[in-house]
Design a protein around this motif. Structure first.
Motif, short mmCIF file in Angstrom:
data_model
loop_
_atom_site.label_atom_id
_atom_site.label_comp_id
_atom_site.label_asym_id
_atom_site.label_seq_id
_atom_site.Cartn_x
_atom_site.Cartn_y
_atom_site.Cartn_z
N PRO A 57 -36.31 -97.23 27.38
CA PRO A 57 -37.67 -97.40 27.92
C PRO A 57 -38.08 -98.87 27.86
CG PRO A 57 -37.58 -95.63 26.30
CD PRO A 57 -36.26 -96.31 26.26
N GLU A 162 -42.94 -91.11 24.18
CA GLU A 162 -42.24 -92.29 23.66
C GLU A 162 -41.48 -91.94 22.38
OE1 GLU A 162 -45.32 -95.61 25.42
OE2 GLU A 162 -45.73 -94.72 23.47
N LYS A 165 -38.32 -90.30 23.37
CA LYS A 165 -37.32 -91.27 23.83
C LYS A 165 -36.68 -92.00 22.65
CE LYS A 165 -39.27 -91.91 28.40
NZ LYS A 165 -39.94 -92.81 29.33
#
Length: 175
Positions: A57, A162, A165
């Motif tokens: 990311p 997030e 991830k």
């Protein structure tokens, strides 16, 4: 046996003052000064070699190897959307924080000092700041000397997506 009640009152007052005292690690990004609760900080390192991860990311700077442990590192400037000129110092500062029983690194421009502030010095963030959906990670603000310190809640700085991830990055390093 005689008990000095004045001494006991003074001890109670000191204990109460300690309960009201908060210790923060201060750090800088651009021209802004931030603070994080010192109890979350596991370590502060300087000059860590961050290895980029393909398809990571955007907010993930990469990973570091710290004593055999692979730790994801987040560029806090990107995560907070602070688009200020990045300093050219080649030695980065990485705050290693315990977030949800996982060590995560955050790149900052520099670490300042340990700050001691009273809980009643902390004010809620201004309404204009709270209006943004992305501002849930701001605990409050306080004035120290002539500058404004922004207190960040790192338990809420990453969204669930997030965190997912980051877990994928953890899974990559174990295979």
């Amino acid at each position: 046996m005689t008990v000095d009640t004045n001494m006991l009152d003074a001890q109670d007052e000191q204990a109460s003052e300690k309960d009201q005292l908060m210790q923060l690690v201060g750090f800088v990004i651009g021209n802004e000064i931030f603070g994080v609760d010192i109890l979350m900080v596991q370590e502060i390192i300087r000059g860590a070699v961050v290895t980029a991860i393909p398809n990571a990311p955007e907010f993930v700077e990469g990973v570091i190897n710290l004593r055999g442990n692979i730790i994801p590192v987040i560029d806090l400037r990107k995560r907070l959307n602070l688009y200020v000129e990045q300093k050219t110092d080649d030695k980065n500062w990485v705050l290693l924080l315990n977030i949800g029983n996982r060590t995560t690194g955050f790149v900052v421009d520099r670490v300042t000092q340990v700050l001691k502030i009273q809980h009643d010095q902390i004010e809620p963030p201004p309404d204009i700041v709270v209006a943004g959906l992305e501002s849930q990670y701001i605990n409050g603000v306080c004035e120290i000397d002539d500058y404004l310190l922004i207190l960040l809640d790192f338990d809420r700085i990453l969204l669930m997506e997030e965190i997912r991830k980051l877990k994928q990055i953890d899974n990559m390093k174990t295979t």
